[in-house]
Scaffold this motif. Sequence first.
Motif, PDB file in Angstrom:
ATOM      1  N   ILE A 598       4.057   3.331  16.516  1.00 40.11           N
ATOM      2  CA  ILE A 598       3.109   3.958  15.599  1.00 40.11           C
ATOM      3  C   ILE A 598       1.679   3.667  16.030  1.00 40.11           C
ATOM      4  CG2 ILE A 598       2.249   3.959  13.225  1.00 40.11           C
ATOM      5  CD1 ILE A 598       5.161   3.304  12.363  1.00 40.11           C
ATOM      6  N   SER A 599       1.411   2.414  16.421  1.00 36.74           N
ATOM      7  CA  SER A 599       0.063   2.042  16.876  1.00 36.74           C
ATOM      8  C   SER A 599      -0.359   2.886  18.059  1.00 36.74           C
ATOM      9  CB  SER A 599       0.025   0.556  17.264  1.00 36.74           C
ATOM     10  OG  SER A 599       0.278  -0.267  16.154  1.00 36.74           O
ATOM     11  N   ASN A 600       0.553   3.087  19.005  1.00 37.71           N
ATOM     12  CA  ASN A 600       0.229   3.893  20.187  1.00 37.71           C
ATOM     13  C   ASN A 600      -0.032   5.348  19.825  1.00 37.71           C
ATOM     14  OD1 ASN A 600       0.473   1.684  21.889  1.00 37.71           O
ATOM     15  ND2 ASN A 600       2.660   2.036  22.274  1.00 37.71           N
ATOM     16  N   ALA A 633       6.455   0.154  -1.019  1.00 40.02           N
ATOM     17  CA  ALA A 633       5.065  -0.223  -0.739  1.00 40.02           C
ATOM     18  C   ALA A 633       4.352  -0.857  -1.939  1.00 40.02           C
ATOM     19  CB  ALA A 633       4.288   0.988  -0.226  1.00 40.02           C
ATOM     20  N   PRO A 634       4.475  -0.303  -3.159  1.00 36.53           N
ATOM     21  CA  PRO A 634       3.771  -0.931  -4.292  1.00 36.53           C
ATOM     22  C   PRO A 634       4.216  -2.376  -4.538  1.00 36.53           C
ATOM     23  CG  PRO A 634       4.451   1.289  -4.855  1.00 36.53           C
ATOM     24  CD  PRO A 634       5.121   0.960  -3.569  1.00 36.53           C
ATOM     25  N   GLN A 635       5.530  -2.602  -4.410  1.00 38.61           N
ATOM     26  CA  GLN A 635       6.035  -3.964  -4.618  1.00 38.61           C
ATOM     27  C   GLN A 635       5.506  -4.911  -3.537  1.00 38.61           C
ATOM     28  OE1 GLN A 635      10.313  -4.288  -4.590  1.00 38.61           O
ATOM     29  NE2 GLN A 635      10.291  -6.522  -4.814  1.00 38.61           N
ATOM     30  N   ALA A 636       5.532  -4.446  -2.271  1.00 34.11           N
ATOM     31  CA  ALA A 636       5.023  -5.275  -1.167  1.00 34.11           C
ATOM     32  C   ALA A 636       3.538  -5.533  -1.323  1.00 34.11           C
ATOM     33  CB  ALA A 636       5.312  -4.591   0.164  1.00 34.11           C
ATOM     34  N   SER A 637       2.803  -4.523  -1.791  1.00 36.26           N
ATOM     35  CA  SER A 637       1.356  -4.673  -1.982  1.00 36.26           C
ATOM     36  C   SER A 637       1.054  -5.696  -3.071  1.00 36.26           C
ATOM     37  CB  SER A 637       0.733  -3.326  -2.337  1.00 36.26           C
ATOM     38  OG  SER A 637      -0.652  -3.464  -2.548  1.00 36.26           O
ATOM     39  N   ALA A 638       1.809  -5.642  -4.165  1.00 31.98           N
ATOM     40  CA  ALA A 638       1.610  -6.595  -5.265  1.00 31.98           C
ATOM     41  C   ALA A 638       1.896  -8.018  -4.793  1.00 31.98           C
ATOM     42  CB  ALA A 638       2.511  -6.226  -6.438  1.00 31.98           C
ATOM     43  N   GLN A 639       2.946  -8.171  -4.003  1.00 31.29           N
ATOM     44  CA  GLN A 639       3.269  -9.504  -3.464  1.00 31.29           C
ATOM     45  C   GLN A 639       2.180  -9.996  -2.516  1.00 31.29           C
ATOM     46  OE1 GLN A 639       7.029  -8.185  -1.961  1.00 31.29           O
ATOM     47  NE2 GLN A 639       8.224  -9.180  -3.604  1.00 31.29           N
ATOM     48  N   PHE A 640       1.636  -9.076  -1.710  1.00 35.63           N
ATOM     49  CA  PHE A 640       0.547  -9.447  -0.802  1.00 35.63           C
ATOM     50  C   PHE A 640      -0.671  -9.910  -1.585  1.00 35.63           C
ATOM     51  CE2 PHE A 640      -3.382  -8.377   1.389  1.00 35.63           C
ATOM     52  CZ  PHE A 640      -3.209  -9.003   2.614  1.00 35.63           C
ATOM     53  N   ARG A 679       2.163  14.397   8.948  1.00 31.28           N
ATOM     54  CA  ARG A 679       3.069  13.391   9.495  1.00 31.28           C
ATOM     55  C   ARG A 679       2.287  12.190  10.055  1.00 31.28           C
ATOM     56  NH1 ARG A 679       7.210  17.883  12.178  1.00 31.28           N
ATOM     57  NH2 ARG A 679       8.142  18.453  10.165  1.00 31.28           N
ATOM     58  N   LEU A 680       1.160  12.489  10.686  1.00 29.12           N
ATOM     59  CA  LEU A 680       0.313  11.393  11.153  1.00 29.12           C
ATOM     60  C   LEU A 680      -0.225  10.585   9.974  1.00 29.12           C
ATOM     61  CD1 LEU A 680      -1.675  13.203  14.005  1.00 29.12           C
ATOM     62  CD2 LEU A 680      -0.009  11.352  14.295  1.00 29.12           C
ATOM     63  N   GLY A 681      -0.537  11.271   8.885  1.00 29.14           N
ATOM     64  CA  GLY A 681      -0.994  10.583   7.684  1.00 29.14           C
ATOM     65  C   GLY A 681       0.090   9.700   7.109  1.00 29.14           C
ATOM     66  N   LEU A 682       1.340  10.159   7.180  1.00 28.66           N
ATOM     67  CA  LEU A 682       2.468   9.365   6.713  1.00 28.66           C
ATOM     68  C   LEU A 682       2.606   8.096   7.560  1.00 28.66           C
ATOM     69  CD1 LEU A 682       4.966   9.051   4.886  1.00 28.66           C
ATOM     70  CD2 LEU A 682       6.254  10.416   6.563  1.00 28.66           C
ATOM     71  N   HIS A 687       1.705   2.373   8.528  1.00 31.18           N
ATOM     72  CA  HIS A 687       1.095   1.343   9.380  1.00 31.18           C
ATOM     73  C   HIS A 687       0.229   0.398   8.547  1.00 31.18           C
ATOM     74  CE1 HIS A 687      -1.617  -0.272  12.556  1.00 31.18           C
ATOM     75  NE2 HIS A 687      -0.512  -0.211  13.287  1.00 31.18           N
ATOM     76  N   HIS A 688      -0.549   0.956   7.639  1.00 27.06           N
ATOM     77  CA  HIS A 688      -1.402   0.130   6.784  1.00 27.06           C
ATOM     78  C   HIS A 688      -0.562  -0.777   5.886  1.00 27.06           C
ATOM     79  CE1 HIS A 688      -4.626  -1.120   4.127  1.00 27.06           C
ATOM     80  NE2 HIS A 688      -3.897  -0.710   3.092  1.00 27.06           N
ATOM     81  N   ALA A 689       0.517  -0.217   5.331  1.00 30.27           N
ATOM     82  CA  ALA A 689       1.342  -0.990   4.409  1.00 30.27           C
ATOM     83  C   ALA A 689       2.037  -2.150   5.110  1.00 30.27           C
ATOM     84  CB  ALA A 689       2.381  -0.079   3.761  1.00 30.27           C
ATOM     85  N   MET A 690       2.459  -1.932   6.359  1.00 29.14           N
ATOM     86  CA  MET A 690       3.271  -2.931   7.040  1.00 29.14           C
ATOM     87  C   MET A 690       2.452  -3.992   7.767  1.00 29.14           C
ATOM     88  SD  MET A 690       6.687  -1.132   8.429  1.00 29.14           S
ATOM     89  CE  MET A 690       7.374  -2.766   8.532  1.00 29.14           C
TER      90      MET A 690
END
Length: 701
Positions: A598-600, A633-640, A679-682, A687-690
């Motif tokens: 994804i980064s590439n 993502a919302p759950q992971a974000s809250a934990q972060f 798709r790039l936005g997805l 990428h931001h979430a992970m």
Amino acid sequence: MTTKNLLVELFVEELPPKALKKLGDAFAGVLFEQLKAYGLTAADSVLTSFASPRRLAAHVTAVAAQGADKAVSQKLMPVAVGLDSSGNATPALLKKLQALGTDASAVAGLKRAPDGKAEALFYDSTVKGATLTEGLQKALLEAITKLPIPKVMTYQLADGWSDVKFVRPVHRLIALHGATTLTVKALGLEASNMTEGHRFESDVKAFAIREADSYEAQMLEQGKVIASYSKRKAEIAKQLAAAAAIVGGGVKAIDDDALLDEVTALVERPNVLVCEFEKEFLDVPQECLILTMKANQKYFPLLEASGKLSNKFLVVSNISPLDASAVIQGNERVVRPRLADAKFFFDQDRKKTLASRVAGLDKVVYHNKLGSQGERVERVRAIAKAIGQQLGGDALAQHADQAAQLAKTDLVTDMVGEFPELQGTMGRYYALNDGLSAEVADAIEDHYKPRFAGDDLPRNDVGVVVALADKLETLVGMFGIGNLPTGDKDPFALRRHALGVIRMLVERDLRVGLADLVAGATPVFGDKIQDASAALVDFIYDRLAGSLREQGYSAQEVDAVLALRPQYLGDVAKRLAAVRAFAALSEAPALAAANKRISNILKKTDGVDAHVSELLLQEPGEKNLYAAMQQVAPQASAQFEAGDYAASLQTLAALRAPVDAFFEGVMVNAEQADLRLNRLGLLATLHHAMNRVADLSRLAT
């Protein structure tokens, strides 16, 4: 092959004490390695080094009189060069053989062997092993050449014409193989079996060493010298403990290994004596008394069980008279003026307040490009006030400002002028004498901390703030004028200052960003410096990376976490723990690889908006990934946000299957622009979430 033990000794004038241990270890070590290289030692040979103020020596067991012969195969030249078309030796080959001490008769015995792309000729011969005299001569010269001599001196030899360079004049050389003296030379001397013992207490001025194995015993019995550095050090430690026990009251000699090493290098026959000074001197801060006794006189102060200094101290004498009273009285007489000076400085300094000394800092040069200490103090004050305000509001800012203003004033006191090592320490005493709060006084002493690896951090918040400000001022200023550390040169200790900043931010878990700290410290210099904030921040992160690797984190783990440049360094350890736990999951390799992919992809696009339109999702793979992200993502974000980084990454691990399915079933670079951008936005959203805890792509192998 029969072997005997070997002894080599250089008898010299008094060696520099701080270098003695290194000199002794280096001399014996290089000598042993060279003898080994010449095949003169056995597999079980044992090296023993000796070092005293007037000698460097080495004892090696199982040394042969001659090394074993060696079979040598020497490459001569390519076959095409050495032999003509008829197979006869060319002039070039004959000349080479002649140089090796042979002739054309050796041609038939030459071997051919591949050498790269061509064949080469090789000459097999047997090299006779070196004799001990030959090998020791070379080994001895090599050991002398490689000594880590702090400062070389030149002196004349006995002939009055020749001179030699060495650490100190050498007067005798011993080289004994068993009881046989070897004919080797060094530093203008020929080896014998004669040496000298203690300068004052030896039975005779010079005496013969009977054989290699009798050296240590003879030095002790006839020479009155403990030749072994380690045994002499142990003897001093033993005598110090015994003398302290005789004094009683639970006192102990101060624990200072550097001082013990130096004293070990000053005496050949230690004799510990108990001395004392007048109790009135105990009114002076004990740090002053301890420093002058240790640094100037090499005495061992005695501390009570509470840590308070006793008025008794220990002296390690190099002589053992029947009546030691004269030695004791002499040392007491010598130390008294030192302590009187310290008392005088302390009394005089207290007649002026620290506040009245602030103006005097304008006359003390700090750096020709950065101004005086007075100007520096104003910069530190400004930085300290800003940090204090951010961390503790008006009260902390006010106390930090006061401590920063006074922190350097003890530099213009008589005591610190005489003993620079006491800067900060004396500032605390004088601050308390002026009636300032303990909080401010402690901060004045502590603002230099941490001064070295493993040193304590400042004991209160005011001290932490001022210490941060002081180190940041140094770092920003020196980077701003281009005074950067290079190689092993770091005259302004910038690496140490950077590690100090890191330790305070990490261990005190300060909620202040590193980049914000550096950016806030830069404007206080005005036009005196160039803005080098970016380079300084990189430098500090590099120091942090090195420190973390030393603590046992892998380069991959450190790289993944620090790639995000986390601003709160107190979070780094938690992030590293989370990354380590994530890497142990079965989903980790696939997700790390996907993140790298994804980064590439995102690098090749210009500023993709991390936005997804659900209406443009067509393929099952992208719909399923989007749905999974909406759930995870919302759950992971809250934990972060709650600081539970390990749980956040654990939650994100559930995306492995939909991520794999997305890349298997969805064409990212679709021809339709709106589909491609969606798709790039997805992917950008994913990428931001992970990668909030760490850059997971750095974990990909």
